[in-house]
Motif scaffolding. Structure first.
Motif, short mmCIF file in Angstrom:
data_model
loop_
_atom_site.label_atom_id
_atom_site.label_comp_id
_atom_site.label_asym_id
_atom_site.label_seq_id
_atom_site.Cartn_x
_atom_site.Cartn_y
_atom_site.Cartn_z
N GLN A 39 36.88 44.53 54.66
CA GLN A 39 35.80 44.91 53.76
C GLN A 39 36.33 45.21 52.36
OE1 GLN A 39 32.43 44.80 54.47
NE2 GLN A 39 33.27 43.79 56.27
N ASN A 40 37.47 45.90 52.28
CA ASN A 40 38.06 46.20 50.97
C ASN A 40 38.46 44.94 50.23
OD1 ASN A 40 37.77 48.97 51.15
ND2 ASN A 40 39.78 49.27 52.09
N GLN A 46 34.68 40.13 45.40
CA GLN A 46 33.33 40.04 44.83
C GLN A 46 33.26 40.71 43.46
OE1 GLN A 46 30.93 41.80 47.90
NE2 GLN A 46 30.61 39.85 48.94
N GLU A 47 33.85 41.89 43.34
CA GLU A 47 33.78 42.62 42.08
C GLU A 47 34.62 41.95 40.99
OE1 GLU A 47 31.65 45.15 41.20
OE2 GLU A 47 30.84 44.43 43.08
N THR A 48 35.74 41.36 41.36
CA THR A 48 36.53 40.61 40.39
C THR A 48 35.72 39.44 39.85
OG1 THR A 48 38.60 41.25 41.45
CG2 THR A 48 38.67 39.33 40.01
N ARG A 50 32.47 39.22 39.78
CA ARG A 50 31.36 39.76 38.99
C ARG A 50 31.83 40.14 37.60
NH1 ARG A 50 29.52 44.40 37.28
NH2 ARG A 50 31.11 45.60 38.37
N LEU A 51 32.99 40.81 37.51
CA LEU A 51 33.52 41.18 36.20
C LEU A 51 33.88 39.96 35.37
CD1 LEU A 51 35.75 44.23 37.10
CD2 LEU A 51 33.72 44.25 35.65
N MET A 52 34.46 38.96 36.03
CA MET A 52 34.84 37.75 35.31
C MET A 52 33.61 37.01 34.79
SD MET A 52 38.00 36.56 37.74
CE MET A 52 38.06 34.91 37.11
N ALA A 53 32.49 37.12 35.48
CA ALA A 53 31.26 36.45 35.05
C ALA A 53 30.66 37.09 33.81
CB ALA A 53 30.24 36.46 36.19
N THR A 54 31.03 38.34 33.52
CA THR A 54 30.47 39.03 32.36
C THR A 54 31.27 38.80 31.09
OG1 THR A 54 31.70 41.08 32.78
CG2 THR A 54 29.53 40.85 33.83
N VAL A 55 32.41 38.10 31.20
CA VAL A 55 33.30 37.89 30.06
C VAL A 55 33.50 36.39 29.88
CG1 VAL A 55 35.59 38.38 29.14
CG2 VAL A 55 34.46 40.07 30.58
N LEU A 56 33.61 35.95 28.64
CA LEU A 56 33.87 34.54 28.38
C LEU A 56 35.21 34.13 28.98
CD1 LEU A 56 32.78 34.29 24.65
CD2 LEU A 56 31.51 33.51 26.67
N ALA A 57 35.29 32.92 29.47
CA ALA A 57 36.52 32.44 30.12
C ALA A 57 37.72 32.47 29.17
CB ALA A 57 36.31 31.03 30.66
N SER A 58 37.48 32.35 27.88
CA SER A 58 38.59 32.37 26.92
C SER A 58 39.11 33.79 26.66
CB SER A 58 38.14 31.75 25.61
OG SER A 58 37.08 32.51 25.05
N GLU A 59 38.47 34.81 27.20
CA GLU A 59 38.85 36.20 26.94
C GLU A 59 39.67 36.83 28.06
OE1 GLU A 59 35.24 38.24 26.09
OE2 GLU A 59 35.16 37.49 24.05
N TYR A 60 40.00 36.09 29.10
CA TYR A 60 40.80 36.68 30.17
C TYR A 60 41.71 35.64 30.81
CZ TYR A 60 37.51 34.60 33.51
OH TYR A 60 36.75 33.73 34.24
N VAL A 61 42.71 36.14 31.50
CA VAL A 61 43.63 35.30 32.26
C VAL A 61 43.62 35.82 33.68
CG1 VAL A 61 46.04 34.62 32.56
CG2 VAL A 61 45.09 34.91 30.26
N VAL A 73 41.70 42.85 36.81
CA VAL A 73 40.47 43.47 36.32
C VAL A 73 40.76 44.14 34.98
CG1 VAL A 73 38.78 45.29 36.73
CG2 VAL A 73 39.42 43.74 38.57
N MET A 74 41.92 44.78 34.85
CA MET A 74 42.26 45.41 33.58
C MET A 74 42.35 44.37 32.47
SD MET A 74 44.97 48.39 34.18
CE MET A 74 45.54 48.45 35.85
N VAL A 75 42.93 43.22 32.76
CA VAL A 75 43.00 42.15 31.78
C VAL A 75 41.59 41.69 31.42
CG1 VAL A 75 43.74 39.78 31.40
CG2 VAL A 75 45.28 41.39 32.50
N THR A 76 40.72 41.62 32.40
CA THR A 76 39.35 41.16 32.18
C THR A 76 38.59 42.08 31.24
OG1 THR A 76 39.30 40.17 34.37
CG2 THR A 76 37.19 40.56 33.31
#
Length: 83
Positions: A39-40, A46-48, A50-61, A73-76
């Motif tokens: 479950q963890n 799922q949360e990773t 979700r967070l990645m969907a809220t940021v443009l693909a060019s803004e994270y690695v 997630v911190m990078v995101t």
């Protein structure tokens, strides 16, 4: 020795547990703990996503499987204001 999230969590619970995991000892099996670990992992994935969907693909690695989830997630969310 590479310190993984699982080893660090085990160390916080019990240094002996960490040592056993690091040396490849297999747990005796516990349905609840296996379910909880699954479950963890599902929640982190799922949360990773979700967070990645809220940021443009060019803004994270993100490198699945190579970077611990919390670090990715911190990078995101770097340079973002969370509301």
């Amino acid at each position: 020795m590479t310190v993984t999230q699982q080893l660090f969590s085990a160390y916080l619970e019990c240094p002996t547990k960490c040592w056993l995991k690091q040396n490849g000892e297999k747990p005796t099996g516990n349905l609840y703990s296996e379910w909880l670990a699954e479950q963890n992992e599902l929640y982190r994935d799922q949360e990773t996503k979700r967070l990645m969907a809220t940021v443009l693909a060019s803004e994270y690695v993100y490198q699945p499987g190579r970077v611990p989830c919390r670090q990715s997630v911190m990078v995101t969310i770097t340079n973002r204001v969370l509301s």
